[in-house]
Design a protein around this motif. Sequence first.
Motif, PDB file in Angstrom:
ATOM      1  N   LEU A  72       8.146   5.910  97.851  1.00  0.00           N
ATOM      2  CA  LEU A  72       8.385   5.934  96.402  1.00  0.00           C
ATOM      3  C   LEU A  72       8.035   7.291  95.799  1.00  0.00           C
ATOM      4  CD1 LEU A  72       7.099   2.428  95.286  1.00  0.00           C
ATOM      5  CD2 LEU A  72       9.409   3.310  95.011  1.00  0.00           C
ATOM      6  N   GLU A  73       6.938   7.882  96.256  1.00  0.00           N
ATOM      7  CA  GLU A  73       6.494   9.143  95.665  1.00  0.00           C
ATOM      8  C   GLU A  73       7.395  10.304  96.052  1.00  0.00           C
ATOM      9  OE1 GLU A  73       2.375   9.325  96.796  1.00  0.00           O
ATOM     10  OE2 GLU A  73       1.770   8.011  95.144  1.00  0.00           O
ATOM     11  N   SER A  74       8.203  10.157  97.102  1.00  0.00           N
ATOM     12  CA  SER A  74       9.102  11.232  97.508  1.00  0.00           C
ATOM     13  C   SER A  74      10.498  11.091  96.885  1.00  0.00           C
ATOM     14  CB  SER A  74       9.218  11.269  99.032  1.00  0.00           C
ATOM     15  OG  SER A  74       9.860  10.098  99.490  1.00  0.00           O
ATOM     16  N   LEU A  75      10.751  10.028  96.147  1.00  0.00           N
ATOM     17  CA  LEU A  75      12.073   9.804  95.542  1.00  0.00           C
ATOM     18  C   LEU A  75      12.314  10.734  94.361  1.00  0.00           C
ATOM     19  CD1 LEU A  75      12.384   5.919  95.401  1.00  0.00           C
ATOM     20  CD2 LEU A  75      13.643   7.469  96.869  1.00  0.00           C
ATOM     21  N   SER A 118       1.917   3.649  81.145  1.00  0.00           N
ATOM     22  CA  SER A 118       0.681   3.782  80.369  1.00  0.00           C
ATOM     23  C   SER A 118       0.953   3.947  78.878  1.00  0.00           C
ATOM     24  CB  SER A 118      -0.157   4.943  80.889  1.00  0.00           C
ATOM     25  OG  SER A 118       0.591   6.133  80.847  1.00  0.00           O
ATOM     26  N   LYS A 119       1.955   4.743  78.522  1.00  0.00           N
ATOM     27  CA  LYS A 119       2.343   4.877  77.119  1.00  0.00           C
ATOM     28  C   LYS A 119       3.860   4.906  77.060  1.00  0.00           C
ATOM     29  CE  LYS A 119       1.921   9.887  77.113  1.00  0.00           C
ATOM     30  NZ  LYS A 119       1.406  11.049  76.430  1.00  0.00           N
ATOM     31  N   ILE A 124      12.604  13.229  76.566  1.00  0.00           N
ATOM     32  CA  ILE A 124      13.228  13.713  77.799  1.00  0.00           C
ATOM     33  C   ILE A 124      12.189  14.506  78.575  1.00  0.00           C
ATOM     34  CG2 ILE A 124      14.954  15.336  78.664  1.00  0.00           C
ATOM     35  CD1 ILE A 124      16.759  14.530  76.472  1.00  0.00           C
ATOM     36  N   GLY A 125      12.294  14.472  79.886  1.00  0.00           N
ATOM     37  CA  GLY A 125      11.391  15.245  80.726  1.00  0.00           C
ATOM     38  C   GLY A 125      10.896  14.414  81.894  1.00  0.00           C
ATOM     39  N   GLU A 126       9.886  14.937  82.573  1.00  0.00           N
ATOM     40  CA  GLU A 126       9.339  14.246  83.739  1.00  0.00           C
ATOM     41  C   GLU A 126       8.068  13.501  83.348  1.00  0.00           C
ATOM     42  OE1 GLU A 126       7.880  15.288  88.231  1.00  0.00           O
ATOM     43  OE2 GLU A 126       9.602  16.340  87.392  1.00  0.00           O
ATOM     44  N   HIS A 127       7.967  12.278  83.814  1.00  0.00           N
ATOM     45  CA  HIS A 127       6.820  11.421  83.523  1.00  0.00           C
ATOM     46  C   HIS A 127       6.339  10.792  84.825  1.00  0.00           C
ATOM     47  CE1 HIS A 127       7.820  11.612  79.226  1.00  0.00           C
ATOM     48  NE2 HIS A 127       9.082  11.494  79.618  1.00  0.00           N
ATOM     49  N   LYS A 128       5.034  10.553  84.934  1.00  0.00           N
ATOM     50  CA  LYS A 128       4.465   9.852  86.094  1.00  0.00           C
ATOM     51  C   LYS A 128       4.317   8.384  85.727  1.00  0.00           C
ATOM     52  CE  LYS A 128       3.299  12.907  89.302  1.00  0.00           C
ATOM     53  NZ  LYS A 128       3.648  12.837  90.683  1.00  0.00           N
ATOM     54  N   ILE A 129       4.897   7.525  86.567  1.00  0.00           N
ATOM     55  CA  ILE A 129       4.874   6.086  86.343  1.00  0.00           C
ATOM     56  C   ILE A 129       4.175   5.431  87.522  1.00  0.00           C
ATOM     57  CG2 ILE A 129       6.302   4.025  86.024  1.00  0.00           C
ATOM     58  CD1 ILE A 129       6.457   6.055  83.743  1.00  0.00           C
ATOM     59  N   GLY A 130       3.325   4.464  87.248  1.00  0.00           N
ATOM     60  CA  GLY A 130       2.651   3.735  88.314  1.00  0.00           C
ATOM     61  C   GLY A 130       3.460   2.520  88.739  1.00  0.00           C
ATOM     62  N   VAL A 131       3.503   2.288  90.050  1.00  0.00           N
ATOM     63  CA  VAL A 131       4.130   1.084  90.599  1.00  0.00           C
ATOM     64  C   VAL A 131       3.067   0.397  91.439  1.00  0.00           C
ATOM     65  CG1 VAL A 131       5.935   0.143  92.057  1.00  0.00           C
ATOM     66  CG2 VAL A 131       6.422   2.121  90.623  1.00  0.00           C
ATOM     67  N   LYS A 132       2.647  -0.775  90.991  1.00  0.00           N
ATOM     68  CA  LYS A 132       1.587  -1.510  91.662  1.00  0.00           C
ATOM     69  C   LYS A 132       2.174  -2.256  92.860  1.00  0.00           C
ATOM     70  CE  LYS A 132      -2.178  -4.597  90.517  1.00  0.00           C
ATOM     71  NZ  LYS A 132      -2.797  -5.393  89.473  1.00  0.00           N
ATOM     72  N   LEU A 133       1.798  -1.816  94.064  1.00  0.00           N
ATOM     73  CA  LEU A 133       2.309  -2.429  95.285  1.00  0.00           C
ATOM     74  C   LEU A 133       1.417  -3.570  95.742  1.00  0.00           C
ATOM     75  CD1 LEU A 133       3.291   0.881  97.060  1.00  0.00           C
ATOM     76  CD2 LEU A 133       4.791  -0.701  95.862  1.00  0.00           C
ATOM     77  N   THR A 134       0.117  -3.362  95.733  1.00  0.00           N
ATOM     78  CA  THR A 134      -0.872  -4.409  95.998  1.00  0.00           C
ATOM     79  C   THR A 134      -2.005  -4.194  95.017  1.00  0.00           C
ATOM     80  OG1 THR A 134      -2.125  -3.117  97.619  1.00  0.00           O
ATOM     81  CG2 THR A 134      -0.318  -4.466  98.473  1.00  0.00           C
ATOM     82  N   GLU A 135      -3.047  -5.008  95.133  1.00  0.00           N
ATOM     83  CA  GLU A 135      -4.198  -4.856  94.241  1.00  0.00           C
ATOM     84  C   GLU A 135      -4.859  -3.494  94.424  1.00  0.00           C
ATOM     85  OE1 GLU A 135      -5.262  -6.932  91.817  1.00  0.00           O
ATOM     86  OE2 GLU A 135      -3.511  -8.161  92.259  1.00  0.00           O
ATOM     87  N   ALA A 136      -4.841  -2.964  95.655  1.00  0.00           N
ATOM     88  CA  ALA A 136      -5.536  -1.720  95.950  1.00  0.00           C
ATOM     89  C   ALA A 136      -4.622  -0.501  96.007  1.00  0.00           C
ATOM     90  CB  ALA A 136      -6.279  -1.853  97.279  1.00  0.00           C
ATOM     91  N   VAL A 137      -3.318  -0.684  96.134  1.00  0.00           N
ATOM     92  CA  VAL A 137      -2.396   0.435  96.337  1.00  0.00           C
ATOM     93  C   VAL A 137      -1.424   0.533  95.167  1.00  0.00           C
ATOM     94  CG1 VAL A 137      -0.653   1.431  97.853  1.00  0.00           C
ATOM     95  CG2 VAL A 137      -2.542   0.136  98.835  1.00  0.00           C
ATOM     96  N   HIS A 140       2.421   6.505  92.440  1.00  0.00           N
ATOM     97  CA  HIS A 140       2.680   7.265  91.214  1.00  0.00           C
ATOM     98  C   HIS A 140       4.015   7.976  91.388  1.00  0.00           C
ATOM     99  CE1 HIS A 140      -1.267   6.295  89.724  1.00  0.00           C
ATOM    100  NE2 HIS A 140      -1.755   6.634  90.908  1.00  0.00           N
ATOM    101  N   VAL A 141       5.042   7.416  90.759  1.00  0.00           N
ATOM    102  CA  VAL A 141       6.417   7.866  90.962  1.00  0.00           C
ATOM    103  C   VAL A 141       6.793   8.855  89.861  1.00  0.00           C
ATOM    104  CG1 VAL A 141       8.813   7.108  91.160  1.00  0.00           C
ATOM    105  CG2 VAL A 141       6.970   5.627  91.936  1.00  0.00           C
ATOM    106  N   PRO A 142       7.306  10.049  90.233  1.00  0.00           N
ATOM    107  CA  PRO A 142       7.811  10.972  89.202  1.00  0.00           C
ATOM    108  C   PRO A 142       9.184  10.521  88.719  1.00  0.00           C
ATOM    109  CG  PRO A 142       8.009  11.960  91.375  1.00  0.00           C
ATOM    110  CD  PRO A 142       7.325  10.628  91.562  1.00  0.00           C
ATOM    111  N   VAL A 143       9.315  10.303  87.415  1.00  0.00           N
ATOM    112  CA  VAL A 143      10.569   9.828  86.822  1.00  0.00           C
ATOM    113  C   VAL A 143      11.056  10.886  85.832  1.00  0.00           C
ATOM    114  CG1 VAL A 143      11.612   8.052  85.374  1.00  0.00           C
ATOM    115  CG2 VAL A 143       9.921   7.417  87.082  1.00  0.00           C
ATOM    116  N   LYS A 144      12.311  11.310  86.013  1.00  0.00           N
ATOM    117  CA  LYS A 144      12.903  12.289  85.097  1.00  0.00           C
ATOM    118  C   LYS A 144      13.831  11.548  84.136  1.00  0.00           C
ATOM    119  CE  LYS A 144      12.915  15.888  88.559  1.00  0.00           C
ATOM    120  NZ  LYS A 144      13.739  16.562  89.551  1.00  0.00           N
ATOM    121  N   VAL A 145      13.564  11.700  82.845  1.00  0.00           N
ATOM    122  CA  VAL A 145      14.442  11.118  81.821  1.00  0.00           C
ATOM    123  C   VAL A 145      15.430  12.196  81.414  1.00  0.00           C
ATOM    124  CG1 VAL A 145      14.532  10.048  79.552  1.00  0.00           C
ATOM    125  CG2 VAL A 145      12.590   9.600  81.052  1.00  0.00           C
TER     126      VAL A 145
END
Length: 148
Positions: A72-75, A118-119, A124-137, A140-145
Amino acid sequence: MKLILTAAVDHLGIAGDIVEVKDGYGRNYLLPQGFAIRWTRGAEKQIEGINRAREARTVRDHAHAGELRTQLESLDVQVPARVSAEGKLFGAITAADIASAIKKANGPSVDKRNVVISKPIKSIGEHKIGVKLTEAVTAHVPVKVVAA
């Protein structure tokens, strides 16, 4: 109403927990969605089976979650959005938009309920989005709008 959870429910518990909820919440949401079963003495024995299965999955899921996180983080995820002349979005980017953009970027299928914003994203621009895979993992996916 006393119920046994069969799946993780936010702010309530994880599979195998015995919870006490209001009758309407249990009858109208948890039971029809398959997130819980009614508590009985016989059903309590099922808890043991659910807990054993969860423990076996935890080890496998943790290793698999690590692989998914690196994937996910390399996408290169791009979300097209309608933009005003000043560069502001009409509305905001939702978790469902991000989940579908990850799928379009040849990433793994992600449930929109696991996307953590988070907010609100309103520019427009790049934002870091969290994707909860498990409780511990969490990935942080970079998303470009980008402008559509």
